[in-house]
Design a protein around this motif. Structure first.
Motif, PDB file in Angstrom:
ATOM      1  N   ASP A  55     -12.983   3.144  10.270  1.00 58.31           N
ATOM      2  CA  ASP A  55     -13.222   4.576  10.098  1.00 58.31           C
ATOM      3  C   ASP A  55     -13.442   5.200  11.470  1.00 58.31           C
ATOM      4  N   MET A  56     -12.545   6.107  11.870  1.00 55.04           N
ATOM      5  CA  MET A  56     -12.653   6.756  13.183  1.00 55.04           C
ATOM      6  C   MET A  56     -13.878   7.650  13.287  1.00 55.04           C
ATOM      7  N   ASN A  57     -14.434   8.035  12.151  1.00 54.16           N
ATOM      8  CA  ASN A  57     -15.592   8.937  12.177  1.00 54.16           C
ATOM      9  C   ASN A  57     -16.911   8.215  12.424  1.00 54.16           C
ATOM     10  N   LEU A  82       0.827  -1.202   0.000  1.00 57.46           N
ATOM     11  CA  LEU A  82       0.000   0.000   0.000  1.00 57.46           C
ATOM     12  C   LEU A  82       0.861   1.252   0.000  1.00 57.46           C
ATOM     13  N   ASP A  83       0.213   2.358  -0.353  1.00 57.06           N
ATOM     14  CA  ASP A  83       0.815   3.680  -0.278  1.00 57.06           C
ATOM     15  C   ASP A  83       0.081   4.438   0.819  1.00 57.06           C
ATOM     16  N   PHE A  84       0.778   5.333   1.492  1.00 57.83           N
ATOM     17  CA  PHE A  84       0.128   6.120   2.527  1.00 57.83           C
ATOM     18  C   PHE A  84       0.813   7.467   2.656  1.00 57.83           C
ATOM     19  N   VAL A  89      -5.125  15.329   7.694  1.00 55.63           N
ATOM     20  CA  VAL A  89      -5.760  14.206   7.010  1.00 55.63           C
ATOM     21  C   VAL A  89      -4.701  13.169   6.650  1.00 55.63           C
ATOM     22  N   SER A  90      -4.921  11.937   7.067  1.00 56.30           N
ATOM     23  CA  SER A  90      -4.053  10.822   6.679  1.00 56.30           C
ATOM     24  C   SER A  90      -4.802   9.976   5.661  1.00 56.30           C
ATOM     25  N   TRP A  91      -4.064   9.373   4.737  1.00 55.90           N
ATOM     26  CA  TRP A  91      -4.705   8.543   3.714  1.00 55.90           C
ATOM     27  C   TRP A  91      -3.914   7.258   3.504  1.00 55.90           C
TER      28      TRP A  91
END
Length: 76
Positions: free
Chosen positions: A71-73, A27-29, A48-50
């Motif tokens: 999802d923290m939201n 993965l990329d982050f 914002v982290s992705w």
């Protein structure tokens, strides 16, 4: 071992993959900041982290056991 279709080199190669995994192979982050508004409408800076999974054709999936999305939201 040959009865099972695996040579010593096959087993050693598999063990090396397990011993030195690199998450960036799968993965990329990253992260960035963006402007947002708080509950009162005031401007704030939001961090914002992705995370983006790499295409399955580009990944050796033999070591992946599970992928979870959290999802923290989301409030349960």
């Amino acid at each position: 071992m040959h009865d099972l279709g695996a040579s010593r080199q096959d087993i050693l190669t598999d063990l090396m993959k397990q011993s030195f995994p690199d998450i960036r192979s799968h993965l990329d982050f990253g992260q960035h900041d963006e402007y947002a508004k708080d509950a009162d409408g005031n401007p704030v800076m939001k961090h914002v982290s992705w995370v983006q999974l790499k295409d399955r054709d580009m990944v050796d999936t033999t070591l992946i056991k599970k992928v979870s999305i959290w999802d923290m939201n989301i409030q349960a």
